[in-house]
Structures are given as structure tokens and as C-alpha cells.
Design a protein around this motif. Sequence first.
Motif, PDB file in Angstrom:
ATOM      1  N   GLY A 285       0.838  -1.216  -0.136  1.00 28.74           N
ATOM      2  CA  GLY A 285       0.028   0.101  -0.017  1.00 28.74           C
ATOM      3  C   GLY A 285       0.819   1.209   0.030  1.00 28.74           C
ATOM      4  N   TRP A 286       1.951   1.232   0.837  1.00 31.63           N
ATOM      5  CA  TRP A 286       2.701   2.556   0.751  1.00 31.63           C
ATOM      6  C   TRP A 286       3.369   2.688  -0.579  1.00 31.63           C
ATOM      7  CZ3 TRP A 286       2.732   6.584   3.590  1.00 31.63           C
ATOM      8  CH2 TRP A 286       3.958   7.661   3.597  1.00 31.63           C
ATOM      9  N   CYS A 287       3.918   1.542  -1.109  1.00 29.58           N
ATOM     10  CA  CYS A 287       4.522   1.624  -2.603  1.00 29.58           C
ATOM     11  C   CYS A 287       3.619   2.112  -3.383  1.00 29.58           C
ATOM     12  CB  CYS A 287       5.041   0.503  -2.819  1.00 29.58           C
ATOM     13  SG  CYS A 287       6.395  -0.218  -1.734  1.00 29.58           S
ATOM     14  N   LEU A 288       2.297   1.736  -3.509  1.00 28.92           N
ATOM     15  CA  LEU A 288       1.234   2.288  -4.224  1.00 28.92           C
ATOM     16  C   LEU A 288       1.007   4.004  -4.107  1.00 28.92           C
ATOM     17  CD1 LEU A 288      -1.381  -0.292  -4.207  1.00 28.92           C
ATOM     18  CD2 LEU A 288       0.074   0.324  -6.387  1.00 28.92           C
ATOM     19  N   VAL A 289       1.158   4.434  -2.874  1.00 29.97           N
ATOM     20  CA  VAL A 289       1.103   5.875  -2.530  1.00 29.97           C
ATOM     21  C   VAL A 289       2.358   6.665  -2.916  1.00 29.97           C
ATOM     22  CG1 VAL A 289       1.538   7.606  -0.846  1.00 29.97           C
ATOM     23  CG2 VAL A 289      -0.129   5.511  -0.420  1.00 29.97           C
ATOM     24  N   ARG A 290       3.486   6.032  -2.890  1.00 25.28           N
ATOM     25  CA  ARG A 290       4.714   6.551  -3.763  1.00 25.28           C
ATOM     26  C   ARG A 290       4.646   6.508  -5.071  1.00 25.28           C
ATOM     27  NH1 ARG A 290      10.119   5.923  -0.685  1.00 25.28           N
ATOM     28  NH2 ARG A 290      10.809   5.034  -2.620  1.00 25.28           N
ATOM     29  N   GLN A 291       3.901   5.478  -5.716  1.00 25.93           N
ATOM     30  CA  GLN A 291       3.588   5.704  -7.363  1.00 25.93           C
ATOM     31  C   GLN A 291       2.834   6.709  -7.606  1.00 25.93           C
ATOM     32  OE1 GLN A 291       2.306   1.604  -8.278  1.00 25.93           O
ATOM     33  NE2 GLN A 291       4.235   0.582  -8.100  1.00 25.93           N
ATOM     34  N   GLN A 292       1.716   7.074  -6.814  1.00 26.31           N
ATOM     35  CA  GLN A 292       0.964   8.058  -7.164  1.00 26.31           C
ATOM     36  C   GLN A 292       1.720   9.249  -7.027  1.00 26.31           C
ATOM     37  OE1 GLN A 292      -2.636   7.542  -8.028  1.00 26.31           O
ATOM     38  NE2 GLN A 292      -1.718   5.675  -8.301  1.00 26.31           N
ATOM     39  N   ILE A 293       2.528   9.654  -6.134  1.00 31.64           N
ATOM     40  CA  ILE A 293       3.281  10.766  -6.121  1.00 31.64           C
ATOM     41  C   ILE A 293       4.335  10.756  -7.065  1.00 31.64           C
ATOM     42  CG2 ILE A 293       4.875  11.945  -4.474  1.00 31.64           C
ATOM     43  CD1 ILE A 293       2.397  12.042  -3.339  1.00 31.64           C
ATOM     44  N   ARG A 294       4.854   9.950  -7.499  1.00 31.60           N
ATOM     45  CA  ARG A 294       5.811   9.855  -8.531  1.00 31.60           C
ATOM     46  C   ARG A 294       5.436   9.959  -9.755  1.00 31.60           C
ATOM     47  NH1 ARG A 294       7.852   4.801  -8.347  1.00 31.60           N
ATOM     48  NH2 ARG A 294       8.594   5.032  -6.541  1.00 31.60           N
ATOM     49  N   ALA A 295       4.002   9.692 -10.172  1.00 30.23           N
ATOM     50  CA  ALA A 295       3.542   9.600 -11.389  1.00 30.23           C
ATOM     51  C   ALA A 295       2.748  11.037 -11.544  1.00 30.23           C
ATOM     52  CB  ALA A 295       2.513   8.465 -11.582  1.00 30.23           C
ATOM     53  N   GLY A 296       2.625  11.791 -10.597  1.00 27.61           N
ATOM     54  CA  GLY A 296       2.076  12.860 -10.519  1.00 27.61           C
ATOM     55  C   GLY A 296       0.430  12.985 -10.124  1.00 27.61           C
ATOM     56  N   TYR A 297      -0.092  11.926 -10.006  1.00 28.00           N
ATOM     57  CA  TYR A 297      -1.573  11.639  -9.619  1.00 28.00           C
ATOM     58  C   TYR A 297      -2.013  12.419  -8.131  1.00 28.00           C
ATOM     59  CZ  TYR A 297      -1.262   8.513 -13.755  1.00 28.00           C
ATOM     60  OH  TYR A 297      -0.995   7.991 -14.825  1.00 28.00           O
ATOM     61  N   ALA A 298      -1.002  12.514  -7.350  1.00 24.62           N
ATOM     62  CA  ALA A 298      -1.191  12.923  -6.093  1.00 24.62           C
ATOM     63  C   ALA A 298      -0.082  13.897  -5.662  1.00 24.62           C
ATOM     64  CB  ALA A 298      -1.261  11.702  -5.095  1.00 24.62           C
ATOM     65  N   ASP A 299      -0.328  14.774  -4.842  1.00 25.57           N
ATOM     66  CA  ASP A 299       0.601  15.618  -4.503  1.00 25.57           C
ATOM     67  C   ASP A 299       1.207  15.631  -2.991  1.00 25.57           C
ATOM     68  OD1 ASP A 299       0.534  17.550  -6.637  1.00 25.57           O
ATOM     69  OD2 ASP A 299      -1.669  17.980  -5.978  1.00 25.57           O
ATOM     70  N   GLY A 300       0.504  14.570  -2.083  1.00 20.83           N
ATOM     71  CA  GLY A 300       0.792  14.257  -0.814  1.00 20.83           C
ATOM     72  C   GLY A 300      -0.054  13.050  -0.294  1.00 20.83           C
ATOM     73  N   VAL A 301       0.371  12.606   0.659  1.00 21.98           N
ATOM     74  CA  VAL A 301      -0.478  11.702   1.665  1.00 21.98           C
ATOM     75  C   VAL A 301      -0.734  12.098   2.876  1.00 21.98           C
ATOM     76  CG1 VAL A 301       1.680  10.681   2.496  1.00 21.98           C
ATOM     77  CG2 VAL A 301      -0.465   9.147   2.193  1.00 21.98           C
ATOM     78  N   VAL A 302      -1.955  11.823   3.234  1.00 22.58           N
ATOM     79  CA  VAL A 302      -2.351  12.103   4.822  1.00 22.58           C
ATOM     80  C   VAL A 302      -2.438  10.774   5.666  1.00 22.58           C
ATOM     81  CG1 VAL A 302      -4.244  13.092   6.224  1.00 22.58           C
ATOM     82  CG2 VAL A 302      -3.867  14.138   3.679  1.00 22.58           C
ATOM     83  N   VAL A 303      -1.870  10.745   6.745  1.00 19.96           N
ATOM     84  CA  VAL A 303      -1.798   9.768   7.600  1.00 19.96           C
ATOM     85  C   VAL A 303      -2.084  10.382   8.898  1.00 19.96           C
ATOM     86  CG1 VAL A 303      -0.140   8.346   6.382  1.00 19.96           C
ATOM     87  CG2 VAL A 303       0.656   9.898   8.173  1.00 19.96           C
ATOM     88  N   VAL A 304      -2.581   9.293  10.065  1.00 11.95           N
ATOM     89  CA  VAL A 304      -2.859   9.892  11.318  1.00 11.95           C
ATOM     90  C   VAL A 304      -1.732  10.360  12.095  1.00 11.95           C
ATOM     91  CG1 VAL A 304      -3.931   9.422  13.355  1.00 11.95           C
ATOM     92  CG2 VAL A 304      -4.949   8.784  11.411  1.00 11.95           C
ATOM     93  N   THR A 305      -0.731   9.355  12.244  1.00  8.88           N
ATOM     94  CA  THR A 305       0.611   9.847  12.776  1.00  8.88           C
ATOM     95  C   THR A 305       1.827   9.427  12.217  1.00  8.88           C
ATOM     96  OG1 THR A 305       0.705   7.633  14.007  1.00  8.88           O
ATOM     97  CG2 THR A 305      -0.648   9.369  15.210  1.00  8.88           C
ATOM     98  N   HIS A 306       2.931   9.974  12.559  1.00 14.98           N
ATOM     99  CA  HIS A 306       4.184   9.714  11.923  1.00 14.98           C
ATOM    100  C   HIS A 306       4.525   8.192  11.878  1.00 14.98           C
ATOM    101  CE1 HIS A 306       6.299   9.549  15.659  1.00 14.98           C
ATOM    102  NE2 HIS A 306       7.374   8.911  14.960  1.00 14.98           N
ATOM    103  N   SER A 307       4.105   7.508  13.055  1.00  9.63           N
ATOM    104  CA  SER A 307       4.445   6.095  13.021  1.00  9.63           C
ATOM    105  C   SER A 307       3.810   5.187  12.300  1.00  9.63           C
ATOM    106  CB  SER A 307       4.129   5.663  14.619  1.00  9.63           C
ATOM    107  OG  SER A 307       2.868   5.775  14.893  1.00  9.63           O
ATOM    108  N   VAL A 308       2.758   5.721  11.429  1.00  2.79           N
ATOM    109  CA  VAL A 308       2.024   5.168  10.447  1.00  2.79           C
ATOM    110  C   VAL A 308       3.237   4.678   9.384  1.00  2.79           C
ATOM    111  CG1 VAL A 308       0.258   4.989   8.640  1.00  2.79           C
ATOM    112  CG2 VAL A 308      -0.146   5.613  10.845  1.00  2.79           C
TER     113      VAL A 308
END
Length: 157
Positions: free
Chosen positions: A100-123
Motif C-alpha cells: 500500500g505504501w509503495c502504491l502511495v509513492r507511485q501516485q506521487i511519482r506519477a503526479g497523480y497525487a501531491d501528498g499523503v495524509v496519515v494519522v501519525t508519523h509512526s504509520v
Amino acid sequence: MHREKALDAGLHPEKIRVEADPYVPIAAARREILEGIVTQLRARGRVPRVCRYALAVGGQEPRHSLDAAAAFAVRQSWRIGVGQSYTDHHGAAESLTRPGWCLVRQQIRAGYADGVVVVTHSVVSPHIDAYKQQLNWFGAHFGFVALVVPEMQEWRP
């Protein structure tokens, strides 16, 4: 420097010492990146687009975490794309090996998303060095990490 502190503590045990929170400079850098990117996007007339990310415990969907991330994004006037919610199992390996985290990074790298929102840094990672690496990766790819609960408000033993 650590040796000097240890030596000083041994020679002067009566001295009161206050340790700096190692997350203070990290939090400041994370916020600076986030604010810079959001400002640049808004200056171009774009609404920041974000993914939501959470960790699932016991095979349950982390609905509360994902809802908190969505509410945070709405308060910031950010857009969450359809299908832009990602999860992994709590206790999974470091973030770089989580699907799932790798998919988030793919979305950022591809320009489909500008950021990610998580509850805490430990996530992102419970380990400070791995957390810093992820923040650096996002910054290098013109992406940001937004936390519902900032580093300074989290309880740490």
C-alpha cells in the motif's frame, strides 16, 4: 558530542538535563515542505490532491484512521481522488516493502497525487531514521506527508 554528554553526566550526576525531542527538527522540515508545495500549487490555481494511508490491525479495515485523514484533508481544502485510499497490515515490514505504501509513492511519482495524509508519523515508520528517509523521498519528488496528529502531540515512551 554524545560521549561528551555521557562523560559530563557521569561527572556531574546532580545536574538537571533536558533532552531535546529528536522529532522537533523533523516536524519543522516536514511542515516546511508541505506548506511550500501547497503554496506553489495554490499559486498555480491547483487544489492539492492527496492519498489517504492507514495501517490495519487484526485484518480490520482502518475506517477511523481513513476517516480522520479524509476529515483533515477536507479541513485543508484538499482533494482526495476516488480510489486514493491505501492500507497495509500493522506490523508489516518497513514502509518500503509495504504494498500500500509503495502504491502511495507511485501516485506521487506519477503526479497523480501531491501528498499523503496519515494519522501519525509512526504509520509511515516507527523508526526515526526510516521516517526521515521517507520524508526526504517525498520532498525530492515534490510530494508531502501530512499528519492528522503532528509529531509533537504524539505520546512517545
